[in-house]
Design an enzyme around this catalytic site. Structure first.
Site, PDB file in Angstrom:
ATOM      1  N   THR A  14      -2.411   1.583  10.126  1.00 21.90           N
ATOM      2  CA  THR A  14      -1.616   1.124   9.039  1.00 21.90           C
ATOM      3  C   THR A  14      -2.904   1.337   7.948  1.00 21.90           C
ATOM      4  OG1 THR A  14      -0.267  -0.417   9.977  1.00 21.90           O
ATOM      5  CG2 THR A  14      -0.834  -0.974   7.563  1.00 21.90           C
ATOM      6  N   LYS A  39       5.960   0.759   6.259  1.00 19.17           N
ATOM      7  CA  LYS A  39       5.069  -0.384   7.157  1.00 19.17           C
ATOM      8  C   LYS A  39       4.778  -1.491   6.232  1.00 19.17           C
ATOM      9  CE  LYS A  39       2.931  -2.428  10.443  1.00 19.17           C
ATOM     10  NZ  LYS A  39       1.716  -1.907  11.258  1.00 19.17           N
ATOM     11  N   LYS A  58      -5.668  -7.629   6.038  1.00 23.58           N
ATOM     12  CA  LYS A  58      -6.088  -6.070   5.665  1.00 23.58           C
ATOM     13  C   LYS A  58      -4.803  -5.454   5.054  1.00 23.58           C
ATOM     14  CE  LYS A  58      -5.860  -2.741   8.415  1.00 23.58           C
ATOM     15  NZ  LYS A  58      -4.984  -1.644   8.789  1.00 23.58           N
TER      16      LYS A  58
END
Length: 289
Positions: A97, A172, A240
């Site tokens: 990701t 995502k 993150k």
């Protein structure tokens, strides 16, 4: 069956690479900590390499599953990077990701060498990786995706092309935005139930069968009620990811007020020493407020 390199053997990558080997692919692995790559090869019967370049040499597909933008650049570029070892016509499939920007930058570099590129971030957690039941959201041209999809199927419950390069990462982000709000809502619900003197387990048994039900509720409520957070996807990694979501939202003019708020709640959890706790630890923050 294909010759595959798998770069990154964390809690997700380790079992994913194992599924590829079990499916009959010829798998060579690389990990920054070499001992883990050696352990994987001993357990699964594949090979291990000292550098990404060495692992990628002769591979039809190179899968990456590392930590962040910088980690991905590191394993892909440079004299020891995967691109240096890949041949024209090979395909890199990135399961990390990361930002859509680094995805598009690396895809452009790959294209310059005749290498295909699919961004394919995953959802489903450690259990999904171990059971081969991941949701894989992909970006890339149709022909490249069509070649990669049968290999990805070794660990996928569902795999879909969402659009051109970068579309997988954007999807995502949608996933993480949805999870952030869900976990906060579930945490508040369980906190409210306990503060009211109700049995949280009984509450979930009833409301999970109606409109309030979710994967998070079914799979995380027991450990949340037990005040156990040493499993699953870590708060540090969630922050993150949410930073990527919020930065991208600024770039495209999208408004994410709830996501921004929950990101700050996760910051509170980090201050409590919970950076490695599971994302469901938002409940612990409420208890300690």
């Amino acid at each position: 069956m294909a010759k595959v390199a798998f770069l990154g053997l964390g809690v997700m990558g380790y079992p994913m690479a194992g599924h590829l080997q079990a499916a009959g692919h010829d798998v060579t692995v690389y990990n920054r900590t070499a001992a883990k790559a050696e352990a994987w090869a001993k357990e699964h019967g594949g090979s291990h390499a000292a550098t990404p370049r060495e692992a990628a040499q002769g591979a039809d597909f190179v899968m990456t599953c590392v930590g962040n933008d910088d980690d991905l650049r590191s394993v892909c570029t440079g004299k020891d990077g995967a691109f240096a070892g890949m041949e024209e016509g090979a395909i890199l499939v990135d399961h990390t990701t990361v930002s859509a920007k680094v995805t598009r930058d690396l895809a452009a570099i790959a294209a310059g060498g005749g290498i295909g590129y699919v961004d394919a971030p995953i959802s489903g957690g450690q259990a999904g990786a171990e059971n081969g039941q991941l949701s894989v959201m992909c970006g890339g041209d149709q022909a490249t995706y069509d070649k990669a999809a049968p290999v990805i199927d070794a660990y996928a419950k569902i795999c879909r092309r969402m659009g051109d390069v970068g579309a997988g990462q954007i999807t995502k982000m949608c996933n993480q935005i949805a999870i952030a709000g869900l976990v906060q809502g579930l945490s508040e619900s369980l906190h409210f139930a306990q503060a009211s003197g109700l049995d949280g387990e009984k509450v979930v048994e009833v409301i999970s069968q109606g409109a309030a039900g979710s994967w998070q509720m079914v799979n995380r409520h027991k450990t949340m009620l037990a005040d156990e957070y040493e499993h699953g996807f870590a708060v540090d990694w969630m922050r993150k990811d949410l930073n990527i979501c919020l930065t991208t939202a600024d770039e495209i003019g999208a408004s994410l007020p709830v996501t921004a708020l929950v990101d700050q709640f996760y910051k509170d959890v980090q201050k409590m020493g919970g950076g490695r706790w599971d994302t469901s630890s938002l409940l612990k923050r409420l208890k300690d407020v």
